[in-house]
Write a protein that holds these residues in place. Structure first.
Motif, PDB file in Angstrom:
ATOM      1  N   TYR A 236       0.849  -1.178   0.000  1.00  0.00           N
ATOM      2  CA  TYR A 236       0.000   0.000   0.000  1.00  0.00           C
ATOM      3  C   TYR A 236       0.893   1.239   0.000  1.00  0.00           C
ATOM      4  O   TYR A 236       1.934   1.254   0.665  1.00  0.00           O
ATOM      5  CB  TYR A 236      -0.907   0.021   1.231  1.00  0.00           C
ATOM      6  N   ASP A 269      -3.046  -9.325   2.238  1.00  0.00           N
ATOM      7  CA  ASP A 269      -3.463  -7.973   1.855  1.00  0.00           C
ATOM      8  C   ASP A 269      -3.719  -7.113   3.095  1.00  0.00           C
ATOM      9  O   ASP A 269      -3.310  -5.947   3.159  1.00  0.00           O
ATOM     10  CB  ASP A 269      -4.725  -8.047   0.993  1.00  0.00           C
ATOM     11  N   CYS A 273      -1.601  -3.709   4.401  1.00  0.00           N
ATOM     12  CA  CYS A 273      -2.263  -2.457   4.746  1.00  0.00           C
ATOM     13  C   CYS A 273      -1.830  -1.979   6.127  1.00  0.00           C
ATOM     14  O   CYS A 273      -1.454  -0.813   6.307  1.00  0.00           O
ATOM     15  CB  CYS A 273      -3.778  -2.644   4.697  1.00  0.00           C
ATOM     16  N   SER A 276       1.677  -0.678   6.199  1.00  0.00           N
ATOM     17  CA  SER A 276       1.865   0.611   5.522  1.00  0.00           C
ATOM     18  C   SER A 276       1.708   1.766   6.497  1.00  0.00           C
ATOM     19  O   SER A 276       2.365   2.807   6.361  1.00  0.00           O
ATOM     20  CB  SER A 276       0.881   0.745   4.352  1.00  0.00           C
ATOM     21  N   ARG A 296      -8.412   2.448   4.797  1.00  0.00           N
ATOM     22  CA  ARG A 296      -7.418   2.297   3.724  1.00  0.00           C
ATOM     23  C   ARG A 296      -7.722   1.085   2.859  1.00  0.00           C
ATOM     24  O   ARG A 296      -7.528   1.122   1.635  1.00  0.00           O
ATOM     25  CB  ARG A 296      -6.015   2.213   4.328  1.00  0.00           C
ATOM     26  N   LEU A 297      -8.206   0.012   3.462  1.00  0.00           N
ATOM     27  CA  LEU A 297      -8.610  -1.148   2.674  1.00  0.00           C
ATOM     28  C   LEU A 297      -9.737  -0.777   1.711  1.00  0.00           C
ATOM     29  O   LEU A 297      -9.740  -1.181   0.538  1.00  0.00           O
ATOM     30  CB  LEU A 297      -9.077  -2.278   3.595  1.00  0.00           C
ATOM     31  N   ARG A 300      -8.595   1.086  -1.393  1.00  0.00           N
ATOM     32  CA  ARG A 300      -8.033   0.252  -2.452  1.00  0.00           C
ATOM     33  C   ARG A 300      -9.132  -0.504  -3.188  1.00  0.00           C
ATOM     34  O   ARG A 300      -9.065  -0.678  -4.411  1.00  0.00           O
ATOM     35  CB  ARG A 300      -7.005  -0.722  -1.891  1.00  0.00           C
TER      36      ARG A 300
END
Length: 306
Positions: A236, A269, A273, A276, A296-297, A300
């Motif tokens: 990310y 994944d 995240c 990041s 944030r997920l 994306r």
């Protein structure tokens, strides 16, 4: 003398248990910061909402400070003459690491009996403080994830304390007992003549011995290996301030999401995240809340995922 419980876990057994040395990390100005995989990992798990605990070994002065430095986290520590201490120096863009002090190895007896039933266990050596035999304390089975970050099994040090890479001779003994191995791709480069292709060959071979293997590569993301097959996941975007502990944060987040979902793809994944965020502030201050991670997920996934 076995470890003493300095602070009870929020649940018995805790949802997450990490075993390894906490560290005193020497900062450029000569001061110290609390470090170590167990520190970053348990703080991450607590921030994500699960009760966490750690088992370690350190000097009495550090042990006395731990409950205030790690509030809410279950703490069991064996008192020792010293605390494992690392110093990093940078020369021409390369890190040179020194082990300035090493605490005592941890023993099976140091793990409190109620904590041995933790559903997620992370073996997190930093300076060869865990023997391969410790895996026998946590037999694999339904409802348990036993994982390791082998960084400390890949290190040796000379008489000056300078840290050098060393092959993990017990890999084939330990890996069949684990559910997951999480490490940095760069940890293997010294054994692969600096070749990423050769390092990946080692990872593929190890992945035949353990169900899940995840190799992180910083801003390049992470790769999930299953039975020799590799699947890459992009990182990310992040504004890097301090990468310290990012791999430890990744490992903890991966295990939390794997336990919740049972899906290693979603777990990688999710961990990318969480990690990041961890590089966007100094030390443990970057570890995010679940709300930050979910936002944030969602960014994306995009509007079509809503």
């Amino acid at each position: 003398m076995p470890a003493t419980v300095l602070q009870p876990a929020r649940a018995e057994p805790p949802a997450f248990l990490s075993i390894g040395h906490i560290t005193r990390d020497v900062l450029p100005d000569g001061s110290f910061a609390l470090g170590g995989t167990v520190t970053f990992a348990t703080l991450t798990v607590e921030r994500l909402g699960l009760p966490a605990a750690l088992v370690t070994c350190a000097s009495p002065d550090i042990c006395q400070q731990l409950p205030s430095l790690l509030p809410g986290i279950g703490l069991a520590a064996r008192m020792a003459a010293t605390t494992t201490t690392f110093e990093n120096r940078y020369q021409d863009g390369f890190r040179i690491q020194y082990l300035r002090a090493r605490s005592e190895p941890l023993e099976i007896e140091d793990v409190p009996h109620p904590w041995r039933a933790a559903p997620i266990v992370l073996l997190a050596p930093l300076a060869q403080e865990l023997t391969p035999e410790i895996v026998a304390l946590f037999p694999r089975g339904e409802g348990r994830i036993l994982a390791a970050t082998p960084q400390g099994w890949l290190r040796r040090w000379d008489s000056d304390g300078r840290v050098w890479p060393t092959p993990w001779e017990a890999a084939e003994q330990v890996l069949p007992h684990l559910d997951a191995l999480i490490l940095s791709h760069d940890d293997l480069l010294p054994f692969a003549n600096g070749s990423r292709a050769e390092a990946e060959a080692i990872l593929r071979r190890w992945s035949q011995l353990v169900p899940l293997l995840v190799a992180t590569a910083g801003r390049e993301g992470a790769t999930l290996f299953r039975a020799g097959l590799a699947q890459h996941f992009p990182a990310y975007p992040a504004r890097e301030v301090d990468p310290t502990g990012a791999g430890d944060v990744f490992a903890a987040a991966f295990l939390v999401q794997l336990a919740r979902s049972g899906d290693p793809v979603a777990a990688v994944d999710f961990a990318n995240c969480v990690a990041s965020f961890s590089v966007e502030d100094v030390g443990t201050r970057g570890i995010p809340s679940p709300t930050q991670v979910e936002k944030r997920l969602a960014q994306r996934r995009g509007p079509e995922a809503g």
